[in-house]
Design a protein around this motif. Structure first.
Motif, mmCIF file in Angstrom:
data_model
loop_
_atom_site.group_PDB
_atom_site.id
_atom_site.type_symbol
_atom_site.label_atom_id
_atom_site.label_comp_id
_atom_site.label_asym_id
_atom_site.label_seq_id
_atom_site.Cartn_x
_atom_site.Cartn_y
_atom_site.Cartn_z
ATOM 1 N N ILE A 259 0.853 -1.186 0.000
ATOM 2 C CA ILE A 259 0.000 0.000 0.000
ATOM 3 C C ILE A 259 0.891 1.238 0.000
ATOM 4 C CG2 ILE A 259 -1.905 1.207 1.126
ATOM 5 C CD1 ILE A 259 -2.420 -1.410 2.709
ATOM 6 N N ASP A 389 -10.736 7.243 0.231
ATOM 7 C CA ASP A 389 -9.941 6.096 0.671
ATOM 8 C C ASP A 389 -10.830 5.042 1.327
ATOM 9 O OD1 ASP A 389 -7.643 7.216 -0.281
ATOM 10 O OD2 ASP A 389 -6.855 7.841 1.663
ATOM 11 N N LEU A 393 -10.712 1.427 -0.327
ATOM 12 C CA LEU A 393 -10.181 0.283 0.423
ATOM 13 C C LEU A 393 -11.255 -0.767 0.697
ATOM 14 C CD1 LEU A 393 -7.857 2.280 2.851
ATOM 15 C CD2 LEU A 393 -7.131 0.803 0.955
ATOM 16 N N ASP A 394 -12.475 -0.318 0.946
ATOM 17 C CA ASP A 394 -13.574 -1.280 1.129
ATOM 18 C C ASP A 394 -13.779 -2.113 -0.127
ATOM 19 O OD1 ASP A 394 -14.098 -0.574 3.726
ATOM 20 O OD2 ASP A 394 -15.788 0.759 3.244
ATOM 21 N N SER A 396 -11.623 -2.542 -2.511
ATOM 22 C CA SER A 396 -10.411 -3.299 -2.822
ATOM 23 C C SER A 396 -10.387 -4.637 -2.086
ATOM 24 C CB SER A 396 -9.160 -2.479 -2.462
ATOM 25 O OG SER A 396 -9.040 -1.353 -3.300
ATOM 26 N N LEU A 411 -1.592 -1.280 -4.098
ATOM 27 C CA LEU A 411 -2.655 -0.298 -3.907
ATOM 28 C C LEU A 411 -2.069 1.092 -3.676
ATOM 29 C CD1 LEU A 411 -3.526 -3.164 -2.358
ATOM 30 C CD2 LEU A 411 -5.591 -1.857 -1.878
ATOM 31 N N THR A 413 -3.286 4.940 -2.468
ATOM 32 C CA THR A 413 -4.378 5.744 -1.911
ATOM 33 C C THR A 413 -4.380 7.149 -2.521
ATOM 34 O OG1 THR A 413 -3.168 6.672 -0.028
ATOM 35 C CG2 THR A 413 -4.129 4.466 0.244
ATOM 36 N N THR A 449 -7.043 9.309 6.489
ATOM 37 C CA THR A 449 -6.506 8.144 5.783
ATOM 38 C C THR A 449 -6.065 7.063 6.756
ATOM 39 O OG1 THR A 449 -5.853 9.410 3.824
ATOM 40 C CG2 THR A 449 -4.650 7.373 4.246
ATOM 41 N N GLN A 452 -9.003 5.030 7.749
ATOM 42 C CA GLN A 452 -9.436 4.087 6.703
ATOM 43 C C GLN A 452 -8.464 2.905 6.588
ATOM 44 O OE1 GLN A 452 -12.371 5.107 6.174
ATOM 45 N NE2 GLN A 452 -11.763 7.087 7.068
ATOM 46 N N LEU A 453 -7.170 3.189 6.717
ATOM 47 C CA LEU A 453 -6.182 2.109 6.690
ATOM 48 C C LEU A 453 -6.388 1.167 7.870
ATOM 49 C CD1 LEU A 453 -2.964 4.095 5.701
ATOM 50 C CD2 LEU A 453 -4.058 2.305 4.341
ATOM 51 N N PHE A 456 -9.242 -1.054 7.098
ATOM 52 C CA PHE A 456 -8.851 -1.981 6.043
ATOM 53 C C PHE A 456 -8.006 -3.122 6.613
ATOM 54 C CE2 PHE A 456 -5.571 -3.109 2.845
ATOM 55 C CZ PHE A 456 -6.395 -3.597 1.824
#
Length: 628
Positions: A259, A389, A393-394, A396, A411, A413, A449, A452-453, A456
């Motif tokens: 990532i 993001d 990410l969801d 992905s 990936l 972002t 971010t 979100q990471l 994920f």
């Protein structure tokens, strides 16, 4: 009338007759010196006045060949063009910390995709470079139509042209010769563009750049000598010798999830603002991963694409412009290609336009089986420049679950992209005194971010994907433009910053998470994005060929080399644009030793080797030789 009075009268008439040229020269000289001061507020090399003056003389000399009205139009047009070039150069410097080149203009169409980033760099003060053309315009017609007592003959025009031109060329030649003597390869390799501009001025830099661009294209149309090819191949063979077996093959057969996080810099890691962690989720994962805390970004004109290019190929960025454009037709020995040879499925995922940075072409050249770009995602939520993001990410994860194992997924972002102006999308994160600043906006963006990471990575855990996957996370490039760096220094309580301190804040996190949280800890080895592929090649037991980086897990070297020519060996730091060495531990400036000079020369050659690799598509030649 006395002889003295006659001479004085002639001088007066000469000055009046050439008032337009004198005014032009004074205005252009002022602009060029102002630009020099802007790109080097802490280090203005006053010797630059001579080549700047010389370059103005050379331009002015050509006007002597024209009649009065044509000459006025010529000078006015040149003045306007130079003003616009300087504005472009200042904006480019604010973002890339470099000087615009001819090759970089190939990327100009990318500006439509990041218009908010570009417009945020515009400062009303920058228009000082063209304000004079607006002020002078009403007087242009009046001056052109003014009756003139004296007109120069053709012979006089040529004589004055040659006199001024030769004077300018002579001064310029002396300045250029001094640079060639001090750093013999700088004028051709242009590995240190800021320093070169400070030494010879903006106009001369662009002239040298244009010459190099044309001559390089002509030269690259010819084959390299067999001796040069052998020299490069020998260097690569030596560089890619396996030096240790630490964690060799540890990830072989496992999935690889890489990532690349937009604008993730190390200074945000394990830091708080207003009592709250900026990156709480990454902090948590760092504690159960292998973390490299002296890892630098090494991007050049290709910015985000350069980070991808280096991480996947261990080749240096293009000398000018972006490798993703200029060399997208080359053959590569990429991470994706080597994993494909080991029966991996390979895919790149990014929620932005497929054509941006030429990814739709470049990913094919790097042997990715598929590229999932903007059209492969449901753009149901936008934060920052495009698909959020969170949504990226969801979606992905759902794609990863369909991939045939083992796989390599790369990936990239987007939401934390400069200029970090989506306060609504980023959510409510209190940055206290940094509210409404670039730094404060960035902290909000990277906090979003990070959240979100975190979700994920937790979902990967819940799905059981982490049990058979190596997960790599790193930042692509700087977050705070150099013109706003004082905001970062204030945040970090840095007093009396210098170039060494600036470089020390150009680190990005590198996090490698192993199944079951194995091999966790902090590694202090100095490294950069060039070193990711060799390190992963060790972990996945892949061949090491044509890489300029090193295996961070098995190398005794702390070398990090930047496209600008700056470098560190872990003890000293060389800053190319001021030609200065620093002791990292003490922070003091140190003299150049024979050992440091030797390293500087060796690393300049290394950049040249990488350029030749790209310019002549040498990997294709090397691979062809293998098959014989």
């Amino acid at each position: 009338m006395s002889i003295d009075m006659i001479k004085q009268s002639r001088v007066t008439h000469f000055l009046i007759r050439n008032l337009d040229i004198i005014l032009f020269a004074a205005i252009i000289f002022f602009k060029l010196m102002l630009y020099a001061k802007q790109i080097s507020p802490e280090y203005l090399y006053m010797g630059v006045t001579h080549p700047v003056f010389a370059s103005v003389l050379i331009l002015a000399s050509f006007s002597m060949l024209f009649e009065h009205k044509t000459r006025m139009n010529f000078l006015y047009t040149i003045n306007l063009i130079i003003g616009l070039v300087l504005i472009s150069d200042i904006m480019y410097y604010k973002y890339f910390k470099d000087v615009t080149t001819v090759a970089a203009l190939r990327n100009i169409k990318l500006l439509s995709g990041v218009s908010s980033s570009v417009t945020s760099l515009i400062d009303i003060k920058d228009f000082i470079y063209v304000i004079d053309t607006i002020i002078l315009f009403p007087f242009l017609k009046r001056y052109k139509n003014a009756k003139r007592k004296y007109n120069s003959t053709a012979v006089n025009k040529i004589v004055f042209f040659l006199l001024i031109f030769v004077t300018g060329i002579s001064i310029d030649a002396k300045s250029v010769a001094a640079i060639a003597k001090e750093q013999p390869t700088l004028l051709s390799a242009m590995s240190n563009r800021i320093y070169l501009t400070k030494m010879i001025g903006n106009l001369n830099f662009h002239a040298v750049d244009a010459y190099n661009y044309i001559s390089t294209n002509v030269k690259n149309s010819k084959k390299l000598s067999s001796e040069r090819v052998t020299e490069i191949k020998s260097y690569l063979d030596d560089n890619n010798q396996i030096t240790g077996s630490n964690l060799r093959g540890e990830a072989q057969g496992k999935n690889l999830i890489v990532i690349q996080v937009e604008a993730l810099q190390q200074f945000a890691i394990n830091k708080k603002v207003d009592g709250k962690e900026i990156t709480p989720n990454l902090n948590k994962w760092i504690n159960k991963s292998l973390y490299f805390d002296n890892y630098f970004y090494q991007v050049a004109g290709g910015n985000t694409s350069d980070a991808e290019f280096m991480s996947n190929n261990s080749l240096y960025p293009a000398a000018s412009g972006a490798a993703y454009y200029t060399y997208s037709g080359n053959q590569y020995n990429s991470l994706a290609s080597q994993l494909k040879n080991s029966d991996y499925y390979t895919a790149a995922l990014h929620g932005y336009s497929e054509g941006f940075w030429n990814r739709n072409v470049m990913y094919k050249s790097e042997s990715f089986d598929n590229f999932y770009g903007e059209h492969s995602f449901n753009v149901n939520e936008e934060v920052g420049l495009g698909l959020s993001d969170k949504s990226f990410l969801d979606q992905s994860i759902e794609k990863l679950k369909t991939f045939k194992e083992p796989y390599y997924s790369f990936l990239v972002t987007l939401s934390s992209h400069f200029p970090y102006d989506d306060s609504q999308g980023y959510g409510d994160f209190n940055v206290g005194q940094y509210e409404n600043s670039i730094l404060g906006n960035y902290l909000k963006g990277i906090h979003y971010t990070d959240e979100q990471l975190g979700m994920f990575l937790d979902k990967l855990d819940q799905e059981g994907i982490t049990k058979n996957s190596l997960i790599v996370i790193y930042g692509d490039h700087f977050a705070i433009p150099k013109e706003n760096i004082n905001e970062l220094y204030s945040f970090e309580n840095v007093n009396n910053p210098d170039d060494l301190k600036w470089f020390q804040y150009q680190k990005v996190p590198l996090i490698i998470h192993f199944p079951e949280d194995e091999n966790k800890g902090v590694n202090h080895t100095y490294g950069g994005q060039m070193d990711l592929y060799p390190t992963l090649a060790n972990l996945f037991n892949l061949p090491r060929d044509y890489m300029f980086g090193k295996d961070l897990l098995n190398s005794n070297s702390n070398k990090v080399l930047f496209r600008s020519g700056s470098f560190t060996d872990g003890n000293a730091f060389y800053v190319s644009w001021t030609n200065t060495y620093y002791n990292i531990k003490t922070g003091n400036i140190i003299p150049e030793t024979d050992e440091l000079k030797k390293k500087k020369e060796e690393y300049t050659r290394e950049l040249g080797y990488s350029d030749d690799m790209l310019n002549h598509n040498l990997i294709k030649s090397f691979e062809g030789d293998k098959s014989k």
